[in-house]
Design a protein around this motif. Structure first.
Motif, PDB file in Angstrom:
ATOM      1  N   ARG A   1       0.803  -1.214   0.000  1.00  0.00           N
ATOM      2  CA  ARG A   1       0.000   0.000   0.000  1.00  0.00           C
ATOM      3  C   ARG A   1       0.842   1.273   0.000  1.00  0.00           C
ATOM      4  NH1 ARG A   1      -2.956  -3.971   1.010  1.00  0.00           N
ATOM      5  NH2 ARG A   1      -5.220  -3.958   1.184  1.00  0.00           N
ATOM      6  N   PHE A   2       1.984   1.256   0.673  1.00  0.00           N
ATOM      7  CA  PHE A   2       2.758   2.482   0.842  1.00  0.00           C
ATOM      8  C   PHE A   2       4.134   2.445   0.187  1.00  0.00           C
ATOM      9  CE2 PHE A   2      -0.077   2.204   4.576  1.00  0.00           C
ATOM     10  CZ  PHE A   2      -0.840   3.340   4.346  1.00  0.00           C
ATOM     11  N   GLY A   3       4.562   1.285  -0.308  1.00  0.00           N
ATOM     12  CA  GLY A   3       5.865   1.197  -0.948  1.00  0.00           C
ATOM     13  C   GLY A   3       6.926   0.663  -0.007  1.00  0.00           C
ATOM     14  N   ALA A   4       7.889  -0.061  -0.578  1.00  0.00           N
ATOM     15  CA  ALA A   4       8.908  -0.728   0.234  1.00  0.00           C
ATOM     16  C   ALA A   4       9.893   0.248   0.864  1.00  0.00           C
ATOM     17  CB  ALA A   4       9.659  -1.751  -0.623  1.00  0.00           C
ATOM     18  N   ARG A   5      10.325   1.254   0.105  1.00  0.00           N
ATOM     19  CA  ARG A   5      11.345   2.171   0.633  1.00  0.00           C
ATOM     20  C   ARG A   5      10.852   2.878   1.889  1.00  0.00           C
ATOM     21  NH1 ARG A   5      12.065   7.385   0.563  1.00  0.00           N
ATOM     22  NH2 ARG A   5      10.281   7.679  -0.825  1.00  0.00           N
ATOM     23  N   ARG A   6       9.613   3.342   1.871  1.00  0.00           N
ATOM     24  CA  ARG A   6       9.072   4.028   3.051  1.00  0.00           C
ATOM     25  C   ARG A   6       9.013   3.100   4.254  1.00  0.00           C
ATOM     26  NH1 ARG A   6       3.844   7.318   0.595  1.00  0.00           N
ATOM     27  NH2 ARG A   6       5.010   8.746  -0.785  1.00  0.00           N
ATOM     28  N   LEU A   7       8.619   1.853   4.013  1.00  0.00           N
ATOM     29  CA  LEU A   7       8.535   0.903   5.130  1.00  0.00           C
ATOM     30  C   LEU A   7       9.911   0.574   5.683  1.00  0.00           C
ATOM     31  CD1 LEU A   7       6.044  -0.514   6.430  1.00  0.00           C
ATOM     32  CD2 LEU A   7       5.586   0.744   4.326  1.00  0.00           C
ATOM     33  N   ILE A   8      10.903   0.460   4.810  1.00  0.00           N
ATOM     34  CA  ILE A   8      12.267   0.200   5.294  1.00  0.00           C
ATOM     35  C   ILE A   8      12.751   1.363   6.152  1.00  0.00           C
ATOM     36  CG2 ILE A   8      14.675  -0.061   4.581  1.00  0.00           C
ATOM     37  CD1 ILE A   8      13.648  -1.600   2.139  1.00  0.00           C
ATOM     38  N   ALA A   9      12.512   2.595   5.681  1.00  0.00           N
ATOM     39  CA  ALA A   9      12.919   3.772   6.458  1.00  0.00           C
ATOM     40  C   ALA A   9      12.221   3.795   7.810  1.00  0.00           C
ATOM     41  CB  ALA A   9      12.614   5.048   5.674  1.00  0.00           C
ATOM     42  N   GLY A  10      10.916   3.517   7.819  1.00  0.00           N
ATOM     43  CA  GLY A  10      10.180   3.502   9.085  1.00  0.00           C
ATOM     44  C   GLY A  10      10.651   2.410  10.015  1.00  0.00           C
ATOM     45  N   GLY A  11      10.957   1.231   9.452  1.00  0.00           N
ATOM     46  CA  GLY A  11      11.460   0.147  10.282  1.00  0.00           C
ATOM     47  C   GLY A  11      12.802   0.465  10.906  1.00  0.00           C
ATOM     48  N   LEU A  12      13.665   1.129  10.141  1.00  0.00           N
ATOM     49  CA  LEU A  12      14.967   1.520  10.684  1.00  0.00           C
ATOM     50  C   LEU A  12      14.819   2.527  11.822  1.00  0.00           C
ATOM     51  CD1 LEU A  12      16.947   1.815   7.328  1.00  0.00           C
ATOM     52  CD2 LEU A  12      17.409   0.178   9.161  1.00  0.00           C
TER      53      LEU A  12
ATOM     54  N   ALA B   1      20.854   5.394   9.073  1.00  0.00           N
ATOM     55  CA  ALA B   1      20.441   4.692   7.858  1.00  0.00           C
ATOM     56  C   ALA B   1      19.007   5.039   7.472  1.00  0.00           C
ATOM     57  CB  ALA B   1      20.574   3.184   8.064  1.00  0.00           C
ATOM     58  N   ALA B   2      18.152   5.298   8.460  1.00  0.00           N
ATOM     59  CA  ALA B   2      16.764   5.665   8.168  1.00  0.00           C
ATOM     60  C   ALA B   2      16.686   6.977   7.402  1.00  0.00           C
ATOM     61  CB  ALA B   2      15.970   5.766   9.472  1.00  0.00           C
ATOM     62  N   VAL B   3      17.525   7.937   7.778  1.00  0.00           N
ATOM     63  CA  VAL B   3      17.556   9.219   7.067  1.00  0.00           C
ATOM     64  C   VAL B   3      17.966   9.005   5.613  1.00  0.00           C
ATOM     65  CG1 VAL B   3      18.645  11.488   6.951  1.00  0.00           C
ATOM     66  CG2 VAL B   3      18.011  10.507   9.170  1.00  0.00           C
ATOM     67  N   ALA B   4      18.992   8.176   5.404  1.00  0.00           N
ATOM     68  CA  ALA B   4      19.455   7.898   4.046  1.00  0.00           C
ATOM     69  C   ALA B   4      18.384   7.176   3.241  1.00  0.00           C
ATOM     70  CB  ALA B   4      20.734   7.064   4.097  1.00  0.00           C
ATOM     71  N   ALA B   5      17.669   6.237   3.880  1.00  0.00           N
ATOM     72  CA  ALA B   5      16.617   5.500   3.180  1.00  0.00           C
ATOM     73  C   ALA B   5      15.465   6.426   2.780  1.00  0.00           C
ATOM     74  CB  ALA B   5      16.091   4.375   4.062  1.00  0.00           C
ATOM     75  N   TRP B   6      15.106   7.340   3.655  1.00  0.00           N
ATOM     76  CA  TRP B   6      14.010   8.256   3.364  1.00  0.00           C
ATOM     77  C   TRP B   6      14.357   9.189   2.205  1.00  0.00           C
ATOM     78  CZ3 TRP B   6       9.119   7.956   4.653  1.00  0.00           C
ATOM     79  CH2 TRP B   6       8.304   9.054   4.425  1.00  0.00           C
ATOM     80  N   ARG B   7      15.623   9.558   2.107  1.00  0.00           N
ATOM     81  CA  ARG B   7      16.049  10.496   1.062  1.00  0.00           C
ATOM     82  C   ARG B   7      16.433   9.797  -0.236  1.00  0.00           C
ATOM     83  NH1 ARG B   7      20.346  14.641   3.504  1.00  0.00           N
ATOM     84  NH2 ARG B   7      19.990  15.516   1.420  1.00  0.00           N
ATOM     85  N   ALA B   8      16.517   8.481  -0.220  1.00  0.00           N
ATOM     86  CA  ALA B   8      16.941   7.743  -1.413  1.00  0.00           C
ATOM     87  C   ALA B   8      15.902   7.850  -2.521  1.00  0.00           C
ATOM     88  CB  ALA B   8      17.184   6.277  -1.062  1.00  0.00           C
ATOM     89  N   SER B   9      16.376   7.900  -3.747  1.00  0.00           N
ATOM     90  CA  SER B   9      15.499   7.954  -4.921  1.00  0.00           C
ATOM     91  C   SER B   9      15.705   6.680  -5.729  1.00  0.00           C
ATOM     92  CB  SER B   9      15.816   9.192  -5.775  1.00  0.00           C
ATOM     93  OG  SER B   9      15.030   9.211  -6.942  1.00  0.00           O
ATOM     94  N   VAL B  10      14.719   5.790  -5.698  1.00  0.00           N
ATOM     95  CA  VAL B  10      14.825   4.513  -6.411  1.00  0.00           C
ATOM     96  C   VAL B  10      13.523   4.245  -7.152  1.00  0.00           C
ATOM     97  CG1 VAL B  10      16.466   3.544  -4.754  1.00  0.00           C
ATOM     98  CG2 VAL B  10      14.020   3.170  -4.421  1.00  0.00           C
ATOM     99  N   ASP B  11      13.624   3.489  -8.230  1.00  0.00           N
ATOM    100  CA  ASP B  11      12.452   3.028  -8.977  1.00  0.00           C
ATOM    101  C   ASP B  11      12.108   1.636  -8.465  1.00  0.00           C
ATOM    102  OD1 ASP B  11      10.524   2.203 -10.731  1.00  0.00           O
ATOM    103  OD2 ASP B  11      11.682   2.599 -12.548  1.00  0.00           O
TER     104      ASP B  11
END
Length: 419
Positions: A68-79, A172-182
């Motif tokens: 529902r929200f995308g993997a990158r956001r969930l990884i950042a939140g989990g970190l 790492a959470a900050v980096a994940a939130w700012r990452a730009s990936v397809d």
């Protein structure tokens, strides 16, 4: 690999390494908590077990959130949650604080595996290589986390060590939130069965959609994969939970200090698993991972059958058979992860990995209880015999999936079982 592949791999390897660093550092802290907090072993075991239970049980809702929200956001939140939980672990006093922090860690960590694996499966074109690097990072956390924790505890109190361990995840959470990936760059490149990348969960909401998607998954070859993964989880927890204690009396080398020698063989076994993860990842680039997985499970059955007779021949033989066990035990992980991707549609990949890790960490956790009961009732021989039987069941199921692969993968009937 292109830039998007590299960015995703950097993100997921960091997350995976940290998840297992925290997971395996907790038992090191337990030795201090028993002494300093005056807690009974049963009480501490229940508190820590609750956190580990959420680590597995939260994978399913985590998978739903990924879709529902995308993997990158969930990884950042989990970190954020994992790092914050370890900071709280050092700040909150007493038993209640300890329990609160560990429950928070388990809930936060549970989202990683469905999110990270979904991101690899839909975003990385060189999926097998990414799974290999992902597995290696997890093994680095498994082997390195306890060692780093133990070394820090030589100089610092446990509360300070816990807070220090929490900081890398927050960075790492900050980096994940700012990452730009397809996140969908690899959709359609791996021959996954089922519907296209557009998930109905993005258009509808509610339990009805979850039920529909779940029925769709389990009316396909994923039902067999789910059972296969659960069997793998039972073997994994069953063989590893009591292995340090089982190894110690088998080591015949005298050391100048009084230590549990089995712990060092155990750590070495986990380190060898890094090579197994890499080889398994490369093998998962091939079509028909079910056949390779069946062979690996047969090898695990054989290792369980011969482990004790070989190990009893001396320390050298013990080291060889332990290395073999560690290599094959971790070789199967990228293989079944790739198999999940091949039997599920991209739009529900997060949900499928949620069910996958519910099987591994939830159902698989019963392997620890099974191992304890078998050891108490009849000793190690029965335990390893039962583990061999579990691996053979998994091998048979994997071979069955391989035979029926063409029918399950039929694009005209994707998602529906063949007669």
């Amino acid at each position: 690999m292109n830039a998007n592949d590299r960015s995703i791999i950097a993100l997921v390897t960091t997350g995976h390494g940290l998840v297992h660093t925290y997971e395996l550092s907790i038992p090191i802290f337990m030795t201090v908590w028993l002494a300093e907090l005056g807690m009974a072993e049963a009480t501490l075991g229940a508190i820590v077990g609750s956190g580990y239970f959420l680590f597995g049980a939260g994978a399913l809702p985590g998978g739903i959130l990924v879709d529902r929200f995308g993997a990158r956001r969930l990884i950042a939140g989990g970190l954020v949650g994992m790092g914050g939980a370890f900071v709280l672990l050092g700040l909150l006093p007493g038993v209640w604080g300890l329990g609160t922090a560990l429950l928070a860690w388990g809930a936060a960590a549970s989202v990683y595996h469905p999110a990270g694996l979904a991101l690899i499966s839909t975003g990385v074109r060189r999926r097998g290589r990414a799974l290999a690097y992902h597995g290696i990072a997890g093994n680095v956390g498994i082997a390195g986390g306890p060692l780093v924790t133990a070394l820090l505890l030589l100089a610092l109190d446990w509360a300070t060590v816990a807070m220090l361990l929490g900081l890398p995840a927050l960075v790492a959470a900050v980096a994940a939130w700012r990452a730009s990936v397809d996140e969908t760059a690899a959709v359609g490149t791996h021959g996954a069965t089922g519907k296209d990348a557009s998930s109905p969960s993005s258009e509808k909401e509610g339990l009805a959609v979850l039920g529909t998607e779940t029925r769709h998954l389990f009316a396909s070859g994923f039902a067999g994969v789910f059972v296969l993964v659960a069997l793998s989880g039972l073997y994994y927890r069953g063989v590893l939970t009591f292995l340090p204690d089982l190894l110690t009396p088998l080591v015949t080398v005298d050391l100048p200090i009084d230590v549990s020698t089995g712990r060092y063989v155990y750590a070495g076994l986990l380190a060898v698993g890094i090579a197994g993860q890499y080889v398994g990842g490369r093998l998962s680039d091939q079509d028909g991972t079910e056949r390779v997985l069946a062979g690996a499970l047969v090898a695990l059955a054989g290792l369980a059958a011969v482990f004790l007779p070989v190990a009893e021949r001396g320390t050298g033989a013990l080291l060889v058979v332990s290395a073999g066990l560690g290599f094959v035990l971790f070789l199967v992980q990228p293989l079944y992860q790739a198999t999940v991707a091949e039997y599920t549609p991209p739009g529900t990949r997060g949900l499928s990995y949620g069910y996958t890790y519910l099987a591994i960490f939830g159902i698989g956790a019963a392997g620890a209880a099974l191992a304890g009961a078998l050891l108490q009732a009849a000793g190690p021989s029965l335990l390893f015999g039962v583990l061999a039987g579990i691996a053979l069941l998994g091998a048979g199921l994997s071979a069955w999936l391989a035979v029926r692969r063409d029918r399950w993968a039929d694009p005209d009937g994707a998602g529906a079982p063949s007669p």
